[in-house]
Design an enzyme around this catalytic site. Structure first.
Site, PDB file in Angstrom:
ATOM      1  CD1 TRP A  72      11.283  16.727  68.143  1.00  0.00           C
ATOM      2  CD2 TRP A  72       9.732  17.368  66.672  1.00  0.00           C
ATOM      3  NE1 TRP A  72      11.905  17.424  67.127  1.00  0.00           N
ATOM      4  CE2 TRP A  72      10.981  17.823  66.220  1.00  0.00           C
ATOM      5  CE3 TRP A  72       8.598  17.663  65.911  1.00  0.00           C
ATOM      6  CZ2 TRP A  72      11.125  18.553  65.032  1.00  0.00           C
ATOM      7  CZ3 TRP A  72       8.738  18.397  64.728  1.00  0.00           C
ATOM      8  CH2 TRP A  72      10.003  18.823  64.306  1.00  0.00           C
ATOM      9  N   GLY A  99       0.814  14.188  66.309  1.00  0.00           N
ATOM     10  CA  GLY A  99       0.352  14.495  64.950  1.00  0.00           C
ATOM     11  C   GLY A  99       0.113  15.978  64.818  1.00  0.00           C
ATOM     12  CG  HIS A 503      30.699  23.689  38.533  1.00  0.00           C
ATOM     13  ND1 HIS A 503      31.165  24.211  37.346  1.00  0.00           N
ATOM     14  CD2 HIS A 503      30.994  22.363  38.520  1.00  0.00           C
ATOM     15  CE1 HIS A 503      31.692  23.234  36.619  1.00  0.00           C
ATOM     16  NE2 HIS A 503      31.615  22.112  37.300  1.00  0.00           N
TER      17      HIS A 503
END
Ligand code: AGP
Length: 606
Positions: A72, A99, A503
């Site tokens: 990844w 890592g 809002h």
């Protein structure tokens, strides 16, 4: 959050490595690769899923020692060069890493100034060259890796292979790494369950552990030197190979597994006699629950949404302040920790680095943490040493579903338990117990007839963005629904507490804008209706998730009824239609439902 696998034994390494990667693919699928030691180090790697790697591998690769990786991407584009394993310049050292090396930029500059050519953009590759420098200075493999790691900062789970040595060196700091001891063979994996078909005897490496794996065994030492206390563990819960069970995708299978998963989560934990719950693993005595000052709940993504429901339920039943925190923020906000508070770390994988770091931060400041976790033996579960396993079983789809409902289930059980040590009456508790027992059946009832999900899909699949609204317990459900649709269908979504919508976000609405409104029959129903009307007044199309038989259905463009239930328990039902909308929309858009782009199942980097 990559997946690492390794093998040393008498069998042919390559097929075992590929099989291991297939089981770890949920951890990242940008690219994958293997390195096998025979006369040389043979490396094969490619962009894409493990299936792409299988296509380029020769039919047979000699060698019974090897390491493997599924990536990844954190540093460097998704390219073949950036795929792991990384080789040093003369092909004598190969490395796979999970890592982030924080000081890699400086190291890269120094390596290049020494004339070392780096082939990739990754931080990880710097390690293989540093190890080589150590070897060339006469260091033994273990010492070369040790001296390298002493000079880097960051996180790692890594394996190193050497052309001239029949061994694998592993090291862990922050990213999970497990060694499996088989008969005359040894395995390495980022996840215990990828080992379960080979062995139950495993070593969970701790931060700072290093291991040398040879034919004669496994030697675990510490980065700073000396031996390690890490000892063998017998893997309890054997999840084995999760198959699709006839479903087209893991996500749909896991959505339909929710009733049974919730039954497992509450089984033996609902205490009708006392109108409470039994959560032995928490190791929290009534006096501790009674004297606690407040409750903090920490998680990421879906787990954070579950924490928000836990917060509301604990405040409602136990009348004690409770706060849900996004772990990645909590970790760096230098939060004030009161040891008298109760802290929960909520995580499906039990490996999420942000949540793991938050646990360490709380423990550092004298607080104790309880895990609400799915994966048995995971880092968060072991670090906490006390908590609740949610028993969802293996969750393979990246988009979490059954783990969400079981996290919520476990937190509701805790809220009842804590409430009963305070002012919450036994009678009210018994009512909730009775209603809780019904939820799995009600889930099955809903799943047997989910309503007009396809009509909802028609409204959202081509939308510029989708808004999700809910109040009270339905506000985190709205966030969870939005998260699912973003994760797997890549449609921008905005989830807002319904009262807050006027809002600002209401400005986004125009003719035909789809708005998903979650409105169970609870004290927020009227106010939620008001927000729905404000949206309709701007031409929005309303997808309403409502209690069956409720007349508000007439006011919606698409009305999705869910069975009536105790308002406190409504998130366990109202979330399911949002999961199906996301699933069906992703299918309609041709997205990869189980392996959505840019995501991975457990996020082991901060
Ligand atoms: C949810 O579908 C996602 N996969 C993601 O948000 C996930 O919830 C988050 O990464 C936390 O994971 P954990 O529960 O394993 O800690």
């Amino acid at each position: 959050m990559c997946g690492i696998f390794g093998f040393l034994g008498n069998r042919s390494a390559a097929p075992l490595l590929v099989e291991g990667l297939r089981k770890l693919e949920y951890r990242g699928y940008d690219s994958s690769g293997i390195a096998v030691k025979n006369d040389n180090l043979q490396v094969h790697k490619i962009v894409g899923k493990v299936s792409e790697l299988s296509k380029i591998l020769p039919n047979h690769i000699d060698g019974n020692i090897g390491i493997a990786h599924t990536r990844w991407a954190t540093h460097g584009l998704v390219t073949n060069e950036n795929a792991h394993p990384h080789l040093n310049s003369d092909g004598t050292v190969a490395l796979v890493h999970n890592g982030i090396i924080d000081n890699a930029r400086g190291i890269r500059t120094r390596l290049e100034s020494k004339g070392i050519q780096l082939r990739s953009e990754t931080d990880s590759e710097t390690l293989v060259h540093m190890i080589t420098i150590g070897l060339n200075s006469g260091q033994e493999p273990l010492e070369a890796v040790r001296q390298t790691l002493k000079r880097v900062t960051g996180t790692w789970g890594l394996c190193v292979l050497f052309k001239d040595h029949d061994l694998i060196i592993c090291a862990r700091n922050g990213s999970p790494l497990i060694i499996g001891k088989g008969d005359d063979e040894t395995f390495v994996s980022s996840d215990p369950h990828a080992l379960s078909q080979h062995t139950q005897n495993i070593f969970f490496l701790e931060d700072g552990d290093m291991a040398v794996i040879t034919k004669s065994g496994i030697d675990i030492t510490r980065l700073e030197g000396g031996s390690s206390d890490t000892s063998i563990t017998v893997l309890e819960e054997e999840w084995g190979e999760a198959d699709m069970a006839g479903y087209p995708h893991f996500m749909l299978k896991e959505i339909y597994e929710q009733p049974e998963a919730l039954r497992r989560c509450i089984s033996g934990r609902l205490d009708y006699k006392n109108g409470s719950s039994k959560l032995g693993g928490l190791k929290l005595e009534p006096v501790r629950l009674h004297s606690a000052t407040h409750v903090r709940l920490i998680g990421c993504g879906t787990a954070y949404n579950a924490c928000r429901i836990g917060q509301l339920a604990i405040e409602s039943l136990a009348r004690i302040p409770a706060v849900a925190h996004v772990a990645s923020e909590f970790r760096y906000n230098n939060s004030v920790i009161n040891p008298n508070a109760i802290h929960f770390a909520v995580s499906q994988s039990g490996e999420t680095a942000d949540t793991l770091s938050a646990v360490k931060e709380i423990q550092l400041k004298g607080g104790s943490v309880h895990g609400i976790v799915n994966v048995v033996g995971s880092s968060i579960a072991r670090l906490c040493g006390q908590g609740v396993y949610i028993h969802s079983g293996p969750e393979q789809a990246v988009a979490s579903t059954k783990a969400f409902t079981n996290m919520v289930g476990a937190l509701l059980l805790f809220a009842m338990r804590m409430g009963r040590t305070r002012s919450f009456s036994r009678e009210k508790g018994q009512l909730i117990v009775k209603n809780f027992e019904k939820i799995p059946d009600l889930m099955e009832k809903y799943l047997s007839n989910p309503g007009p999900i396809d009509e909802a899909v028609e409204l959202v699949k081509d939308a510029k963005s989708v808004m999700f609204l809910g109040r009270g317990l339905s506000s985190p459900v709205a966030s969870e629904g939005a998260l699912k649709l973003m994760e797997i269908a890549y449609i921008p979504c905005l989830a807002y507490p319904a009262g807050e919508m006027k809002h600002g976000p209401i400005a986004l609405l125009e003719e035909g804008s789809p708005v998903v409104v979650i409105a169970p029959n609870d004290k927020h129903r009227e106010k939620t209706m008001a927000a729905m009307h404000e949206c309709k007044a701007r031409g929005a199309k309303i997808i309403l998730i409502h209690e069956e038989g409720d007349s508000i259905a007439e006011e919606a463009d698409v009305a999705i009824p869910i069975p009536a239930c105790d308002p406190l328990l409504s998130p366990l039902l109202s979330v399911v239609p949002t999961q199906l909308i996301a699933y069906q929309t992703a299918l309609a858009l041709g997205c990869d439902v189980d392996r959505p782009r840019n995501l991975a199942k457990s996020v082991t980097v901060e």
